[in-house]
Design an enzyme around this catalytic site. Structure first.
Site, mmCIF file in Angstrom:
data_model
loop_
_atom_site.group_PDB
_atom_site.id
_atom_site.type_symbol
_atom_site.label_atom_id
_atom_site.label_comp_id
_atom_site.label_asym_id
_atom_site.label_seq_id
_atom_site.Cartn_x
_atom_site.Cartn_y
_atom_site.Cartn_z
ATOM 1 N N ARG A 88 2.507 -6.499 9.456
ATOM 2 C CA ARG A 88 1.671 -5.341 9.977
ATOM 3 C C ARG A 88 2.082 -4.934 11.253
ATOM 4 O O ARG A 88 2.380 -3.635 11.742
ATOM 5 C CB ARG A 88 -0.005 -5.442 9.775
ATOM 6 C CG ARG A 88 -0.443 -5.533 8.456
ATOM 7 C CD ARG A 88 -1.676 -6.071 8.248
ATOM 8 N NE ARG A 88 -2.453 -5.699 7.018
ATOM 9 C CZ ARG A 88 -3.415 -6.708 6.576
ATOM 10 N NH1 ARG A 88 -3.814 -7.527 7.362
ATOM 11 N NH2 ARG A 88 -3.803 -6.260 5.675
ATOM 12 N N THR A 130 -5.461 -7.093 10.586
ATOM 13 C CA THR A 130 -5.812 -5.966 10.003
ATOM 14 C C THR A 130 -5.399 -4.712 10.787
ATOM 15 O O THR A 130 -4.761 -3.864 10.044
ATOM 16 C CB THR A 130 -7.521 -5.954 9.355
ATOM 17 O OG1 THR A 130 -7.757 -6.984 8.777
ATOM 18 C CG2 THR A 130 -7.748 -4.600 8.891
ATOM 19 N N ARG A 180 -1.886 -14.156 4.442
ATOM 20 C CA ARG A 180 -2.727 -13.694 5.654
ATOM 21 C C ARG A 180 -2.064 -13.752 6.884
ATOM 22 O O ARG A 180 -1.893 -12.808 7.725
ATOM 23 C CB ARG A 180 -4.219 -14.220 5.529
ATOM 24 C CG ARG A 180 -5.264 -13.838 4.435
ATOM 25 C CD ARG A 180 -6.474 -14.288 4.467
ATOM 26 N NE ARG A 180 -7.204 -13.580 5.458
ATOM 27 C CZ ARG A 180 -7.752 -12.271 5.272
ATOM 28 N NH1 ARG A 180 -7.281 -11.667 4.160
ATOM 29 N NH2 ARG A 180 -8.538 -11.735 5.959
ATOM 30 N N HIS A 228 -2.492 -5.458 1.477
ATOM 31 C CA HIS A 228 -3.779 -6.222 1.269
ATOM 32 C C HIS A 228 -3.284 -7.479 0.768
ATOM 33 O O HIS A 228 -2.443 -7.750 0.020
ATOM 34 C CB HIS A 228 -4.642 -5.324 0.394
ATOM 35 C CG HIS A 228 -5.581 -6.097 -0.122
ATOM 36 N ND1 HIS A 228 -6.617 -6.395 0.666
ATOM 37 C CD2 HIS A 228 -5.829 -7.016 -1.204
ATOM 38 C CE1 HIS A 228 -7.492 -7.022 0.080
ATOM 39 N NE2 HIS A 228 -7.208 -7.467 -1.051
ATOM 40 N N GLU A 251 -9.648 -10.788 -7.587
ATOM 41 C CA GLU A 251 -8.810 -9.620 -7.506
ATOM 42 C C GLU A 251 -7.421 -9.834 -8.477
ATOM 43 O O GLU A 251 -6.912 -8.951 -8.839
ATOM 44 C CB GLU A 251 -8.153 -9.675 -5.979
ATOM 45 C CG GLU A 251 -9.258 -9.373 -5.201
ATOM 46 C CD GLU A 251 -8.941 -9.098 -3.608
ATOM 47 O OE1 GLU A 251 -9.867 -8.979 -2.908
ATOM 48 O OE2 GLU A 251 -7.864 -9.497 -3.149
ATOM 49 N N LYS A 282 0.875 -1.088 0.113
ATOM 50 C CA LYS A 282 0.070 0.028 -0.091
ATOM 51 C C LYS A 282 0.872 1.216 0.037
ATOM 52 O O LYS A 282 2.279 1.236 0.359
ATOM 53 C CB LYS A 282 -0.975 -0.189 1.226
ATOM 54 C CG LYS A 282 -1.872 -1.323 1.051
ATOM 55 C CD LYS A 282 -2.925 -1.082 2.283
ATOM 56 C CE LYS A 282 -4.043 -2.071 1.992
ATOM 57 N NZ LYS A 282 -5.188 -1.728 3.105
ATOM 58 N N TYR A 340 -12.288 -1.908 -3.937
ATOM 59 C CA TYR A 340 -12.990 -2.220 -2.964
ATOM 60 C C TYR A 340 -14.286 -2.068 -2.530
ATOM 61 O O TYR A 340 -15.002 -1.661 -1.569
ATOM 62 C CB TYR A 340 -12.233 -1.096 -1.655
ATOM 63 C CG TYR A 340 -10.815 -1.712 -1.348
ATOM 64 C CD1 TYR A 340 -10.668 -2.873 -0.453
ATOM 65 C CD2 TYR A 340 -9.794 -0.786 -1.355
ATOM 66 C CE1 TYR A 340 -9.469 -3.042 -0.109
ATOM 67 C CE2 TYR A 340 -8.609 -1.307 -1.203
ATOM 68 C CZ TYR A 340 -8.281 -2.382 -0.261
ATOM 69 O OH TYR A 340 -7.061 -2.715 0.115
ATOM 70 N N PHE A 347 -15.549 3.346 6.698
ATOM 71 C CA PHE A 347 -14.448 3.553 6.414
ATOM 72 C C PHE A 347 -14.048 3.670 4.867
ATOM 73 O O PHE A 347 -12.812 3.644 4.432
ATOM 74 C CB PHE A 347 -13.365 2.446 6.985
ATOM 75 C CG PHE A 347 -13.398 1.020 6.916
ATOM 76 C CD1 PHE A 347 -13.145 0.649 5.700
ATOM 77 C CD2 PHE A 347 -14.509 0.320 7.564
ATOM 78 C CE1 PHE A 347 -13.263 -0.968 5.447
ATOM 79 C CE2 PHE A 347 -14.372 -0.997 7.354
ATOM 80 C CZ PHE A 347 -14.154 -1.574 5.971
ATOM 81 N N ASN A 394 -2.012 0.052 6.743
ATOM 82 C CA ASN A 394 -1.676 -1.004 7.317
ATOM 83 C C ASN A 394 -0.467 -1.743 6.397
ATOM 84 O O ASN A 394 -0.700 -3.017 6.194
ATOM 85 C CB ASN A 394 -2.970 -1.788 7.854
ATOM 86 C CG ASN A 394 -3.784 -2.457 6.695
ATOM 87 O OD1 ASN A 394 -3.705 -1.828 5.363
ATOM 88 N ND2 ASN A 394 -4.589 -3.326 7.188
HETATM 89 P P1 CMP Z 1 -7.588 -4.514 3.380
HETATM 90 O O1 CMP Z 1 -7.227 -5.752 3.926
HETATM 91 O O2 CMP Z 1 -7.065 -3.764 2.534
HETATM 92 O O3 CMP Z 1 -9.152 -4.571 3.125
HETATM 93 C C1 CMP Z 1 -9.806 -3.318 3.550
HETATM 94 C C2 CMP Z 1 -9.302 -2.323 4.224
HETATM 95 O O4 CMP Z 1 -10.160 -1.451 5.037
HETATM 96 C C3 CMP Z 1 -8.480 -2.874 5.511
HETATM 97 O O5 CMP Z 1 -7.326 -3.536 4.887
HETATM 98 C C4 CMP Z 1 -7.778 -1.919 6.178
HETATM 99 O O6 CMP Z 1 -6.922 -1.008 5.884
HETATM 100 C C5 CMP Z 1 -9.113 -0.718 6.078
HETATM 101 N N1 CMP Z 1 -10.056 -0.729 7.184
HETATM 102 C C6 CMP Z 1 -10.147 0.650 7.928
HETATM 103 N N2 CMP Z 1 -10.909 0.411 8.895
HETATM 104 C C7 CMP Z 1 -11.287 -0.881 9.133
HETATM 105 C C8 CMP Z 1 -12.121 -1.670 9.820
HETATM 106 N N3 CMP Z 1 -12.740 -1.210 10.919
HETATM 107 N N4 CMP Z 1 -12.341 -2.989 9.391
HETATM 108 C C9 CMP Z 1 -11.731 -3.431 8.380
HETATM 109 N N5 CMP Z 1 -11.009 -2.816 7.477
HETATM 110 C C10 CMP Z 1 -10.816 -1.657 7.927
#
Ligand code: CMP
Length: 139
Positions: free
Chosen positions: A103, A92, A86, A116, A127, A10, A50, A58, A113
């Site tokens: 992370r 996350t 993962r 992805h 994807e 990211k 997304y 968010f 973070n």
């Molecule tokens: P990612 O795995 O890229 O998928 C969606 C992204 O939304 C996640 O990583 C986070 O960076 C972001 N995000 C922000 N707030 C939240 C939340 N409350 N729960 C899940 N994802 C979140």
């Protein structure tokens, strides 16, 4: 079984010039990069990627963050690649990520973070196809 998964490094990570450190974690975990490119997502394209989160609070912040700078998109291949990726990414929310995970070591916040990764075989397929044509993936 051998699987493929979609990985994104990211904008927070490209900005800090730590793509190599992240790639080292992925490769050390046994994942092979079979496709990779550095791109800048438009807000429209980030929003499309997304779309599953479009009703979440968010979503707008997520989309503008993902369009805020370059990303590196990758196809990773390996035994149980989806779960393995993962695991090496960690939770996350970096505050909940296990020590040694990407992370835990590199992420700045739940939004910034660093990485992805696809969450299931069907989403991995979608994807990967979102970013790569078949001839761009060399196993
Ligand atoms: P990612 O795995 O890229 O998928 C969606 C992204 O939304 C996640 O990583 C986070 O960076 C972001 N995000 C922000 N707030 C939240 C939340 N409350 N729960 C899940 N994802 C979140």
């Amino acid at each position: 079984a051998t699987e493929r998964t979609l990985s994104i490094i990211k904008p927070d990570a490209t900005a800090r010039n730590i793509t190599g450190k992240i790639i080292d974690k992925l490769e050390t975990a046994g994942l092979r990069i079979v496709a990779q490119k550095r791109i800048k997502l438009s807000e429209e394209r980030a929003g499309e990627f997304y779309a599953v989160h479009k009703d979440r609070p968010f979503y707008n912040d997520l989309v503008s963050f993902m369009a805020s700078g370059p990303v590196v998109v990758q196809v990773l291949e390996g035994e149980n690649a989806i779960a393995k990726n993962r695991e090496v990414m960690g939770a996350t929310n970096p505050k909940e990520a296990a020590p040694g995970t990407i992370r835990a070591e590199f992420a700045e916040s739940i939004d910034a973070n660093s990485v992805h990764g696809s969450d299931a075989p069907e989403t991995a397929k979608e994807e990967i196809a979102f970013f790569f044509s078949d001839d761009e993936i060399v196993g």
